[in-house]
Design a protein around this motif. Structure first.
Motif, PDB file in Angstrom:
ATOM      1  N   TRP A  43      10.180 -20.241  45.994  1.00  0.00           N
ATOM      2  CA  TRP A  43      10.309 -20.926  44.716  1.00  0.00           C
ATOM      3  C   TRP A  43       9.245 -22.015  44.615  1.00  0.00           C
ATOM      4  O   TRP A  43       8.880 -22.626  45.594  1.00  0.00           O
ATOM      5  N   ARG A  44       8.740 -22.228  43.385  1.00  0.00           N
ATOM      6  CA  ARG A  44       7.658 -23.178  43.145  1.00  0.00           C
ATOM      7  C   ARG A  44       8.118 -24.242  42.150  1.00  0.00           C
ATOM      8  O   ARG A  44       8.774 -23.944  41.156  1.00  0.00           O
ATOM      9  N   TRP A  45       7.762 -25.508  42.436  1.00  0.00           N
ATOM     10  CA  TRP A  45       8.103 -26.637  41.569  1.00  0.00           C
ATOM     11  C   TRP A  45       7.108 -26.722  40.423  1.00  0.00           C
ATOM     12  O   TRP A  45       5.888 -26.679  40.633  1.00  0.00           O
TER      13      TRP A  45
ATOM     14  N   TYR B  47      11.169 -28.074  36.899  1.00  0.00           N
ATOM     15  CA  TYR B  47      12.046 -26.979  37.273  1.00  0.00           C
ATOM     16  C   TYR B  47      11.440 -26.183  38.418  1.00  0.00           C
ATOM     17  O   TYR B  47      10.231 -26.199  38.643  1.00  0.00           O
ATOM     18  N   TRP B  48      12.315 -25.519  39.123  1.00  0.00           N
ATOM     19  CA  TRP B  48      11.934 -24.588  40.190  1.00  0.00           C
ATOM     20  C   TRP B  48      11.999 -23.185  39.625  1.00  0.00           C
ATOM     21  O   TRP B  48      12.932 -22.847  38.897  1.00  0.00           O
TER      22      TRP B  48
ATOM     23  N   LEU C 265      13.861 -24.349  49.233  1.00  0.00           N
ATOM     24  CA  LEU C 265      13.439 -23.544  48.086  1.00  0.00           C
ATOM     25  C   LEU C 265      12.032 -22.977  48.285  1.00  0.00           C
ATOM     26  O   LEU C 265      11.771 -21.820  47.941  1.00  0.00           O
ATOM     27  N   GLU C 266      11.134 -23.781  48.818  1.00  0.00           N
ATOM     28  CA  GLU C 266       9.772 -23.296  49.061  1.00  0.00           C
ATOM     29  C   GLU C 266       9.776 -22.120  50.035  1.00  0.00           C
ATOM     30  O   GLU C 266       9.034 -21.153  49.853  1.00  0.00           O
TER      31      GLU C 266
ATOM     32  N   LYS D 115      15.904 -34.601  47.797  1.00  0.00           N
ATOM     33  CA  LYS D 115      14.796 -33.679  47.553  1.00  0.00           C
ATOM     34  C   LYS D 115      14.120 -33.261  48.857  1.00  0.00           C
ATOM     35  O   LYS D 115      13.716 -32.111  49.016  1.00  0.00           O
TER      36      LYS D 115
ATOM     37  N   GLN E  76      11.003 -18.965  40.749  1.00  0.00           N
ATOM     38  CA  GLN E  76      10.571 -18.079  41.819  1.00  0.00           C
ATOM     39  C   GLN E  76       9.197 -17.521  41.496  1.00  0.00           C
ATOM     40  O   GLN E  76       8.922 -17.118  40.366  1.00  0.00           O
TER      41      GLN E  76
ATOM     42  N   ARG F  59      13.882 -29.257  48.982  1.00  0.00           N
ATOM     43  CA  ARG F  59      12.539 -28.771  48.626  1.00  0.00           C
ATOM     44  C   ARG F  59      12.000 -27.737  49.622  1.00  0.00           C
ATOM     45  O   ARG F  59      11.586 -26.646  49.218  1.00  0.00           O
TER      46      ARG F  59
END
Length: 140
Positions: free
Chosen positions: A77-79, A136-137, A72-73, A65, A139, A69
């Motif tokens: 993208w947001r968790w 989940y991630w 994706l950020e 992760k 956008q 992480r």
């Protein structure tokens, strides 16, 4: 949940055989980014992780992760957590329990892409609707 076989572009990138690349594959599918581009970016992050922790993550055999992480950020993208300690499983891998759109769902030991309620992966992982989604991630 419906399921579609999708290797995220792995075969098109020249890779063969089976491997534990679920993080690379799920990100490539959900973000619509070429598999090789995601693989290369995660390889750099895994190398940095190796220097810090001495563990052996790789985009081919498993990405921690801490490596995916920030990737994706940076892509916007947001968790969204769906489970916490002491609460138990509230969201399962079912179409009616997840929002529409492009998602990267975190399951026990696995990441998968879900697009508008359809799982995109190399195998069906819903366990007949009982598989718990940790979060989940999505956008932003």
């Amino acid at each position: 949940m419906d399921w579609v076989y999708d290797d995220g572009g792995r075969a098109a990138a020249g890779y063969r055989g089976k491997t534990g690349d679920c993080v690379t594959r799920a990100i490539a599918i959900a973000t619509q980014t070429p598999y090789q581009e995601v693989y290369d970016a995660l390889a750099v992050r895994c190398q940095q992780e190796r220097l810090i922790t001495r563990r052996r993550p790789s985009p081919r055999q498993g990405v921690f992760k801490a490596a995916y992480r920030p990737y994706l950020e940076a892509k916007g993208w947001r968790w969204v957590p769906t489970m916490s300690i002491g609460i138990g499983c509230k969201v399962h891998l079912r179409t009616e329990e997840l929002p529409s759109g492009r998602l990267i769902v975190r399951l026990s030991g696995h990441l998968a892409a879900v697009i508008d309620g359809v799982a995109h992966d190399t195998y069906r992982e819903d366990r007949s609707g009982t598989r718990c989604v940790y979060g989940y991630w999505k956008q932003e």
